[in-house]
Design a protein around this motif. Structure first.
Motif, mmCIF file in Angstrom:
data_model
loop_
_atom_site.group_PDB
_atom_site.id
_atom_site.type_symbol
_atom_site.label_atom_id
_atom_site.label_comp_id
_atom_site.label_asym_id
_atom_site.label_seq_id
_atom_site.Cartn_x
_atom_site.Cartn_y
_atom_site.Cartn_z
ATOM 1 N N MET A 1 0.871 -1.171 0.000
ATOM 2 C CA MET A 1 0.000 0.000 0.000
ATOM 3 C C MET A 1 0.909 1.222 0.000
ATOM 4 O O MET A 1 1.654 1.460 0.952
ATOM 5 C CB MET A 1 -0.917 0.003 1.220
ATOM 6 N N GLU A 2 0.844 1.977 -1.076
ATOM 7 C CA GLU A 2 1.830 3.037 -1.321
ATOM 8 C C GLU A 2 1.274 4.422 -1.056
ATOM 9 O O GLU A 2 0.204 4.777 -1.547
ATOM 10 C CB GLU A 2 2.305 2.942 -2.773
ATOM 11 N N CYS A 3 2.010 5.207 -0.272
ATOM 12 C CA CYS A 3 1.760 6.637 -0.135
ATOM 13 C C CYS A 3 2.721 7.370 -1.063
ATOM 14 O O CYS A 3 3.940 7.264 -0.906
ATOM 15 C CB CYS A 3 1.966 7.089 1.316
ATOM 16 N N GLY A 4 2.166 8.104 -2.019
ATOM 17 C CA GLY A 4 3.011 8.836 -2.958
ATOM 18 C C GLY A 4 3.286 10.259 -2.537
ATOM 19 O O GLY A 4 3.926 11.016 -3.265
ATOM 20 N N GLY A 5 2.809 10.637 -1.361
ATOM 21 C CA GLY A 5 2.957 12.014 -0.916
ATOM 22 C C GLY A 5 1.855 12.887 -1.478
ATOM 23 O O GLY A 5 1.106 12.492 -2.380
ATOM 24 N N TRP A 6 1.738 14.080 -0.941
ATOM 25 C CA TRP A 6 0.772 15.072 -1.418
ATOM 26 C C TRP A 6 1.349 16.445 -1.114
ATOM 27 O O TRP A 6 2.501 16.533 -0.676
ATOM 28 C CB TRP A 6 -0.612 14.848 -0.795
ATOM 29 N N ASP A 7 0.601 17.522 -1.392
ATOM 30 C CA ASP A 7 1.157 18.872 -1.285
ATOM 31 C C ASP A 7 1.796 19.139 0.069
ATOM 32 O O ASP A 7 2.826 19.814 0.158
ATOM 33 C CB ASP A 7 0.067 19.919 -1.545
ATOM 34 N N ALA A 8 1.201 18.618 1.151
ATOM 35 C CA ALA A 8 1.689 18.910 2.503
ATOM 36 C C ALA A 8 2.796 17.976 2.958
ATOM 37 O O ALA A 8 3.446 18.243 3.970
ATOM 38 C CB ALA A 8 0.532 18.839 3.496
ATOM 39 N N TYR A 9 3.046 16.901 2.215
ATOM 40 C CA TYR A 9 4.065 15.934 2.650
ATOM 41 C C TYR A 9 4.745 15.293 1.447
ATOM 42 O O TYR A 9 4.076 14.845 0.506
ATOM 43 C CB TYR A 9 3.455 14.824 3.513
ATOM 44 N N ARG A 10 6.068 15.211 1.500
ATOM 45 C CA ARG A 10 6.848 14.506 0.487
ATOM 46 C C ARG A 10 8.030 13.797 1.144
ATOM 47 O O ARG A 10 8.667 14.344 2.053
ATOM 48 C CB ARG A 10 7.425 15.468 -0.559
ATOM 49 N N LEU A 11 8.316 12.580 0.663
ATOM 50 C CA LEU A 11 9.576 11.917 0.984
ATOM 51 C C LEU A 11 10.560 12.323 -0.103
ATOM 52 O O LEU A 11 10.460 11.880 -1.250
ATOM 53 C CB LEU A 11 9.395 10.399 1.021
ATOM 54 N N LEU A 12 11.497 13.186 0.257
ATOM 55 C CA LEU A 12 12.406 13.777 -0.728
ATOM 56 C C LEU A 12 13.578 12.858 -1.066
ATOM 57 O O LEU A 12 14.054 12.820 -2.204
ATOM 58 C CB LEU A 12 12.932 15.116 -0.207
ATOM 59 N N ASP A 13 14.060 12.112 -0.075
ATOM 60 C CA ASP A 13 15.213 11.235 -0.284
ATOM 61 C C ASP A 13 15.319 10.329 0.936
ATOM 62 O O ASP A 13 14.697 10.573 1.985
ATOM 63 C CB ASP A 13 16.489 12.060 -0.459
ATOM 64 N N SER A 14 16.132 9.285 0.819
ATOM 65 C CA SER A 14 16.368 8.390 1.948
ATOM 66 C C SER A 14 17.654 7.632 1.699
ATOM 67 O O SER A 14 18.140 7.540 0.567
ATOM 68 C CB SER A 14 15.191 7.424 2.133
ATOM 69 N N GLY A 15 18.201 7.060 2.770
ATOM 70 C CA GLY A 15 19.417 6.264 2.637
ATOM 71 C C GLY A 15 20.313 6.376 3.840
ATOM 72 O O GLY A 15 20.197 7.301 4.646
ATOM 73 N N ALA A 16 21.200 5.388 3.980
ATOM 74 C CA ALA A 16 22.171 5.352 5.072
ATOM 75 C C ALA A 16 21.480 5.452 6.436
ATOM 76 O O ALA A 16 21.986 6.088 7.359
ATOM 77 C CB ALA A 16 23.209 6.458 4.910
ATOM 78 N N GLY A 17 20.309 4.829 6.547
ATOM 79 C CA GLY A 17 19.618 4.782 7.829
ATOM 80 C C GLY A 17 18.856 6.031 8.205
ATOM 81 O O GLY A 17 18.461 6.187 9.376
ATOM 82 N N ARG A 18 18.589 6.923 7.216
ATOM 83 C CA ARG A 18 17.841 8.144 7.511
ATOM 84 C C ARG A 18 16.877 8.450 6.363
ATOM 85 O O ARG A 18 16.981 7.878 5.280
ATOM 86 C CB ARG A 18 18.795 9.331 7.715
ATOM 87 N N LYS A 19 15.959 9.370 6.607
ATOM 88 C CA LYS A 19 15.051 9.831 5.554
ATOM 89 C C LYS A 19 14.916 11.339 5.642
ATOM 90 O O LYS A 19 15.053 11.940 6.717
ATOM 91 C CB LYS A 19 13.682 9.150 5.670
ATOM 92 N N TYR A 20 14.636 11.925 4.491
ATOM 93 C CA TYR A 20 14.581 13.380 4.321
ATOM 94 C C TYR A 20 13.204 13.721 3.773
ATOM 95 O O TYR A 20 12.858 13.318 2.662
ATOM 96 C CB TYR A 20 15.698 13.803 3.364
#
Length: 301
Positions: A11-30
Motif C-alpha cells: 500500500m503506497e503513499c506517494g505524498g501530497w502537497d503537505a508531505y513529500r519523501l524527498l530522499d532516503s538512505g544510510a539509515g535516515r530519511k529526508y
C-alpha cells in the motif's frame, strides 16, 4: 470463512502537497512537511541517498532527530529558529491538522497512513450511516477522514493526544461531526464493548509496540494483540465492511498478523490481505521506503 490471500501487497503513499519523501538512505530519511524539511532515522533505508553533495547528503533541513543509543527509542531534536514552537497547519484532503516535532521522532501524524485512509473510504463509498471504531486513534486524522461516512468512536489512552485530536477537528471545521472522543485503555474498552454486544461496520487498529493506559495499564504488542484482535472480531458481523491492522517497529511478518486475523474472523465471509505500507520518494525512479506491516479484512457485503 474469510479467505487469506497469501501473496503480500504494497500500500503506497506517494505524498501530497503537505508531505513529500524527498530522499532516503544510510539509515535516515529526508522529508518535507509543508514549508519545513526534516531528517529522521529510518533503519530500513539500507541504500545510499540520491541527493549527494561533496560533503555527503545534500539535505538542507529545518531540523533533525538524533536517536538515542538504545534501539527502543529515545533521542532529541535539533531545530532551527524557523520551526514554530506551537506547530504549523497542514492538510490532507478535507482534514486539517497541526504538525509539530514530538519526543517520539514523528510530527503528530503518520503520512504513510494516508493510503489506509483512502482504502477505508473506498470500502464505505456511498455510506453515511456506518458505525466505526478507531483504536489507538492518536491525533484523530483517521477519525476525521472516516467521519463523512457515519459515527466514529475514537479511543486513545493519552489525554494529550485526544485533546490534539479535538483541536484538529476544530481546525478542520469538523467539531460537530458525530465523533465520540474517549480516553481509555484499548484492551479494556474493547472487552466492555463485547459484553455490551456492540457491533461496528469498520474497525481500524494501530497499536504501538509498547504503551500505557490512562490508569498505568501496560500494553505489550506481542502479549496483548491476539486477545485484542479476537475481541474486535466479535464486534463485527457478516454485514461489516472492514478491519484494518497496522504494526510498526517489530520483528514480525505481515503473514503472521494476517494469520491472526484469519483465525479471529473464521466465521465471517470476505478476504484477508497483508503486506507493507510504504512511502514513495519524489522524482524519477523514486524508491519505495517500507514503514510498517499491515493485515486487512474486507467484506463487500
Amino acid at each position: 470463512m474469510a479467505l487469506l490471500t497469501e501473496k503480500p501487497t504494497v500500500m503506497e503513499c506517494g505524498g501530497w502537497d503537505a508531505y513529500r519523501l524527498l530522499d532516503s538512505g544510510a539509515g535516515r530519511k529526508y522529508e518535507s512537511f509543508g514549508d519545513h524539511a526534516f531528517i529522521r532515522p529510518e533503519p530500513q533505508a539500507l541504500w545510499q541517498p540520491r541527493l549527494i553533495g561533496e560533503q555527503g547528503p545534500n539535505w538542507p533541513a529545518s531540523g533533525e532527530f538524533i536517536p538515542g543509543s538504545d534501539e527502543d527509542g529515545g533521542g532529541r531534536w535539533t531545530l532551527d529558529a524557523s520551526v514554530p514552537e506551537d506547530g504549523w497547519e497542514l492538510s490532507w484532503n478535507d482534514v486539517r491538522f497541526t504538525a509539530l516535532p514530538t519526543p517520539f521522532r514523528h510530527l503528530q501524524f503518520f503520512p504513510d497512513m494516508s493510503a489506509v485512509w483512502d482504502w477505508m473510504r473506498r470500502q464505505l463509498d456511498g455510506r453515511d450511516d456506518a458505525e466505526l471504531l478507531n483504536m489507538f486513534g492518536y491525533t484523530g486524522l483517521g477519525s476525521l477522514a472516516l467521519s463523512d461516512h457515519g459515527r466514529v468512536t475514537h479511543v486513545d489512552a493519552s489525554k494529550k493526544s485526544v485533546a490534539q485530536a479535538r483541536a484538529n477537528a476544530e481546525l478542520s471545521g469538523m467539531q460537530d461531526r458525530p465523533i465520540r472522543w474517549l480516553i481509555d485503555d484499548a484492551a479494556k474498552f474493547t472487552a466492555r464493548e463485547v459484553r455490551r454486544e456492540r457491533r461496528y461496520d469498520g474497525i481500524i487498529l494501530d497499536p504501538p509496540k509498547f504503551g500505557r493506559g490512562p490508569k498505568n495499564e501496560t500494553w505489550r504488542l506481542e502479549e496483548g494483540l491476539p486477545e485484542l484482535v479476537g475481541n474486535c472480531a466479535r464486534l463485527l458481523d457478516e454485514k461489516s465492511s472492514f478491519l484494518f491492522l497496522t504494526v510498526y517497529a517489530v520483528r514480525m511478518s505481515s503473514l503472521s498478523i494476517a494469520g491472526l486475523l484469519q483465525e479471529a474472523l473464521r466465521d465471517l465471509p470476505g478476504t484477508i490481505e497483508h503486506g507493507d505500507l510504504a512511502v514513495r520518494e519524489t522524482g524519477d525512479n523514486g524508491r519505495l521506503l517500507p514503514t510498517a506491516i499491515f493485515a486487512r479484512w474486507s467484506n463487500p457485503g
